[in-house]
Design a protein around this motif. Structure first.
Motif, PDB file in Angstrom:
ATOM      1  N   ARG A 143      -4.103   0.954  12.296  1.00 56.14           N
ATOM      2  CA  ARG A 143      -3.942   0.159  11.081  1.00 56.14           C
ATOM      3  C   ARG A 143      -2.770   0.660  10.240  1.00 56.14           C
ATOM      4  O   ARG A 143      -1.909  -0.148   9.853  1.00 56.14           O
ATOM      5  CB  ARG A 143      -5.241   0.125  10.281  1.00 56.14           C
ATOM      6  CG  ARG A 143      -5.164  -0.799   9.070  1.00 56.14           C
ATOM      7  CD  ARG A 143      -6.481  -0.909   8.334  1.00 56.14           C
ATOM      8  NE  ARG A 143      -7.297  -2.025   8.831  1.00 56.14           N
ATOM      9  CZ  ARG A 143      -8.413  -1.879   9.534  1.00 56.14           C
ATOM     10  NH1 ARG A 143      -8.861  -0.680   9.849  1.00 56.14           N
ATOM     11  NH2 ARG A 143      -9.094  -2.936   9.940  1.00 56.14           N
ATOM     12  N   PRO A 144      -2.689   1.957   9.913  1.00 56.19           N
ATOM     13  CA  PRO A 144      -1.479   2.378   9.190  1.00 56.19           C
ATOM     14  C   PRO A 144      -0.192   2.146   9.986  1.00 56.19           C
ATOM     15  O   PRO A 144       0.848   1.829   9.408  1.00 56.19           O
ATOM     16  CB  PRO A 144      -1.714   3.870   8.907  1.00 56.19           C
ATOM     17  CG  PRO A 144      -2.877   4.268   9.750  1.00 56.19           C
ATOM     18  CD  PRO A 144      -3.667   3.041  10.004  1.00 56.19           C
ATOM     19  N   ALA A 145      -0.255   2.276  11.317  1.00 50.90           N
ATOM     20  CA  ALA A 145       0.931   1.993  12.127  1.00 50.90           C
ATOM     21  C   ALA A 145       1.335   0.523  12.004  1.00 50.90           C
ATOM     22  O   ALA A 145       2.527   0.199  11.874  1.00 50.90           O
ATOM     23  CB  ALA A 145       0.665   2.352  13.586  1.00 50.90           C
ATOM     24  N   ALA A 146       0.351  -0.370  12.026  1.00 44.42           N
ATOM     25  CA  ALA A 146       0.632  -1.796  11.894  1.00 44.42           C
ATOM     26  C   ALA A 146       1.194  -2.112  10.513  1.00 44.42           C
ATOM     27  O   ALA A 146       2.129  -2.916  10.371  1.00 44.42           O
ATOM     28  CB  ALA A 146      -0.641  -2.599  12.143  1.00 44.42           C
ATOM     29  N   TRP A 147       0.634  -1.493   9.487  1.00 42.13           N
ATOM     30  CA  TRP A 147       1.136  -1.720   8.126  1.00 42.13           C
ATOM     31  C   TRP A 147       2.574  -1.229   7.985  1.00 42.13           C
ATOM     32  O   TRP A 147       3.388  -1.876   7.337  1.00 42.13           O
ATOM     33  CB  TRP A 147       0.241  -1.001   7.116  1.00 42.13           C
ATOM     34  CG  TRP A 147      -1.103  -1.638   6.934  1.00 42.13           C
ATOM     35  CD1 TRP A 147      -1.531  -2.829   7.438  1.00 42.13           C
ATOM     36  CD2 TRP A 147      -2.195  -1.108   6.176  1.00 42.13           C
ATOM     37  NE1 TRP A 147      -2.826  -3.074   7.063  1.00 42.13           N
ATOM     38  CE2 TRP A 147      -3.255  -2.036   6.283  1.00 42.13           C
ATOM     39  CE3 TRP A 147      -2.378   0.052   5.439  1.00 42.13           C
ATOM     40  CZ2 TRP A 147      -4.492  -1.821   5.667  1.00 42.13           C
ATOM     41  CZ3 TRP A 147      -3.605   0.258   4.814  1.00 42.13           C
ATOM     42  CH2 TRP A 147      -4.643  -0.672   4.921  1.00 42.13           C
ATOM     43  N   TYR A 148       2.848  -0.074   8.590  1.00 41.55           N
ATOM     44  CA  TYR A 148       4.213   0.457   8.539  1.00 41.55           C
ATOM     45  C   TYR A 148       5.173  -0.492   9.253  1.00 41.55           C
ATOM     46  O   TYR A 148       6.256  -0.811   8.737  1.00 41.55           O
ATOM     47  CB  TYR A 148       4.237   1.844   9.173  1.00 41.55           C
ATOM     48  CG  TYR A 148       5.613   2.339   9.533  1.00 41.55           C
ATOM     49  CD1 TYR A 148       6.552   2.639   8.543  1.00 41.55           C
ATOM     50  CD2 TYR A 148       5.986   2.496  10.878  1.00 41.55           C
ATOM     51  CE1 TYR A 148       7.822   3.088   8.880  1.00 41.55           C
ATOM     52  CE2 TYR A 148       7.249   2.951  11.212  1.00 41.55           C
ATOM     53  CZ  TYR A 148       8.168   3.249  10.213  1.00 41.55           C
ATOM     54  OH  TYR A 148       9.416   3.685  10.542  1.00 41.55           O
ATOM     55  N   ALA A 149       4.788  -0.956  10.439  1.00 46.12           N
ATOM     56  CA  ALA A 149       5.664  -1.843  11.213  1.00 46.12           C
ATOM     57  C   ALA A 149       5.898  -3.164  10.500  1.00 46.12           C
ATOM     58  O   ALA A 149       6.970  -3.769  10.635  1.00 46.12           O
ATOM     59  CB  ALA A 149       5.057  -2.092  12.593  1.00 46.12           C
ATOM     60  N   ALA A 150       4.909  -3.617   9.709  1.00 46.57           N
ATOM     61  CA  ALA A 150       5.043  -4.889   8.994  1.00 46.57           C
ATOM     62  C   ALA A 150       5.743  -4.737   7.649  1.00 46.57           C
ATOM     63  O   ALA A 150       6.010  -5.741   6.981  1.00 46.57           O
ATOM     64  CB  ALA A 150       3.659  -5.500   8.774  1.00 46.57           C
ATOM     65  N   GLY A 151       6.017  -3.504   7.236  1.00 45.44           N
ATOM     66  CA  GLY A 151       6.654  -3.286   5.945  1.00 45.44           C
ATOM     67  C   GLY A 151       5.684  -3.190   4.789  1.00 45.44           C
ATOM     68  O   GLY A 151       6.091  -3.227   3.623  1.00 45.44           O
ATOM     69  N   VAL A 152       4.388  -3.049   5.092  1.00 43.99           N
ATOM     70  CA  VAL A 152       3.363  -2.947   4.050  1.00 43.99           C
ATOM     71  C   VAL A 152       3.193  -1.499   3.585  1.00 43.99           C
ATOM     72  O   VAL A 152       3.003  -1.231   2.398  1.00 43.99           O
ATOM     73  CB  VAL A 152       2.022  -3.512   4.556  1.00 43.99           C
ATOM     74  CG1 VAL A 152       0.905  -3.277   3.551  1.00 43.99           C
ATOM     75  CG2 VAL A 152       2.160  -5.001   4.867  1.00 43.99           C
ATOM     76  N   LEU A 153       3.238  -0.559   4.522  1.00 40.78           N
ATOM     77  CA  LEU A 153       3.099   0.859   4.221  1.00 40.78           C
ATOM     78  C   LEU A 153       4.484   1.496   4.142  1.00 40.78           C
ATOM     79  O   LEU A 153       5.307   1.334   5.048  1.00 40.78           O
ATOM     80  CB  LEU A 153       2.255   1.548   5.293  1.00 40.78           C
ATOM     81  CG  LEU A 153       1.963   3.036   5.105  1.00 40.78           C
ATOM     82  CD1 LEU A 153       1.109   3.263   3.863  1.00 40.78           C
ATOM     83  CD2 LEU A 153       1.262   3.610   6.339  1.00 40.78           C
ATOM     84  N   ALA A 154       4.736   2.236   3.068  1.00 42.22           N
ATOM     85  CA  ALA A 154       6.045   2.865   2.875  1.00 42.22           C
ATOM     86  C   ALA A 154       6.336   3.860   3.987  1.00 42.22           C
ATOM     87  O   ALA A 154       5.433   4.559   4.456  1.00 42.22           O
ATOM     88  CB  ALA A 154       6.076   3.582   1.523  1.00 42.22           C
ATOM     89  N   PRO A 155       7.584   3.948   4.438  1.00 43.06           N
ATOM     90  CA  PRO A 155       7.938   4.885   5.515  1.00 43.06           C
ATOM     91  C   PRO A 155       7.530   6.321   5.215  1.00 43.06           C
ATOM     92  O   PRO A 155       7.092   7.036   6.113  1.00 43.06           O
ATOM     93  CB  PRO A 155       9.460   4.745   5.629  1.00 43.06           C
ATOM     94  CG  PRO A 155       9.751   3.374   5.122  1.00 43.06           C
ATOM     95  CD  PRO A 155       8.744   3.109   4.048  1.00 43.06           C
TER      96      PRO A 155
END
Length: 323
Positions: free
Chosen positions: A230-242
């Motif tokens: 889930r955090p990986a998906a959020w990161y890839a989608a631009g939802v989770l900050a790098p």
């Protein structure tokens, strides 16, 4: 049972664990913490009662409760207040009920304080733990939960074009990621949480105790990459900050987590589970939007748009050849 009787009954059950029948008290009224199709959660002071879905596998739930109670998982999973099995609610539709100590959740108003590093370390410790149960634990239910989300979306929006990119991304996944086959054997024996997000962490004892993982409904042996998905998906989608993603990933690796290599590119292991969680998140969003009669918000639209992108190219290691 309708919603209100369930809430009242859960409040009474939780209160009974605090006080013997007839004992005087000045307790605050029960507080509804969550009410979803898969669980209704009510707090009475330091006790939380959770009514699980009516179709819950009681034996599997009892095994997961025993897992959360095991000394080997102390400091990782919040242990239940009673074991080995749940009680049932009354009424025409019975639901299994479990009891837990109240823990202080992540504050959604303070995203900068999100405990990404603590979550990663807890996952690494969980993934490195050998199941203490005398019999095989029920498998991690992450892929099954994703499949249910896609089915819920399809039922909420039958024949609607909005679901097509999500369904295309779903069907591009290998069968094991859709809950239709066993995961690759080399990656299927790790103890996993199965539904990791920041709502699954609490501080106990309150208010400043250590972070612990809660909600073992989907826990069991499986691919540990699912818990990072889930955090990986959020990161890839631009939802989770790098920087939050790097903090999470570095903490997991530093704690010896086995889901990804200790160095190098983590995406060969994360790609398929991250795609599955992207689809799950988008499917839930579309189902909620249909039920609430609204358009997707910015974050929901990002996940839906991600499905359109990932449907156009094949997943990495879709045949499960990674070791």
């Amino acid at each position: 049972m309708t919603r209100e009787p369930v809430i009242r009954e859960l409040g009474a059950l939780a209160h009974r664990l605090r006080h013997p029948p007839g004992a005087p008290c000045a307790c605050a009224p029960p507080q509804l913490l969550a009410d979803r199709p898969d669980g209704t959660v009510v707090r009475s002071g330091p006790v939380v009662a959770k009514a699980h879905a009516a179709d819950t596998d009681r034996e599997a739930l009892a095994a997961r409760l025993a897992l959360a109670s095991a000394p080997q998982l102390a400091g990782i999973l919040l242990p239940p207040l009673t074991t080995p099995g749940p009680v049932d609610t009354a009424g025409p539709v019975t639901r299994p009920v479990t009891f837990w100590p109240y823990g202080a959740p992540v504050d959604p108003r303070d995203p900068d304080a999100a405990p990404w590093a603590a979550a990663a370390v807890l996952l690494a410790r969980l993934h490195r733990t050998v199941s203490p149960l005398p019999l095989p634990a029920p498998p991690m239910r992450g892929p099954v939960k994703a499949a249910r989300a896609v089915a819920r979306m399809a039922a909420a929006l039958p024949g609607t074009g909005a679901v097509l990119p999500v369904q295309a991304a779903w069907h591009a996944l290998p069968a094991w990621a859709r809950g239709e086959a066993a995961p690759p054997a080399a990656r299927s024996g790790f103890l996993c949480h199965g539904d990791l997000h920041l709502g699954q962490l609490v501080r106990h004892p309150v208010p400043e105790g250590p972070w612990l993982l809660i909600d073992v409904d989907d826990a069991g042996p499986g691919d540990p990459a699912w818990d990072l998905a889930r955090p990986a998906a959020w990161y890839a989608a631009g939802v989770l900050a790098p920087e939050d993603w790097e903090l999470f990933l570095d903490a997991y690796r530093s704690a010896g987590g086995p889901a990804v290599p200790a160095g190098g590119d983590p995406w060969p292991q994360l790609d398929v589970p991250a795609r599955a969680l992207t689809v799950q998140t988008a499917a839930v969003a579309l189902a909620k939007c249909a039920a609430e009669g609204r358009e997707p918000d910015e974050m929901e639209q990002l996940m839906i748009d991600s499905c359109a992108r990932i449907a156009t190219f094949p997943p990495e290691l879709a045949d499960g050849s990674a070791s």
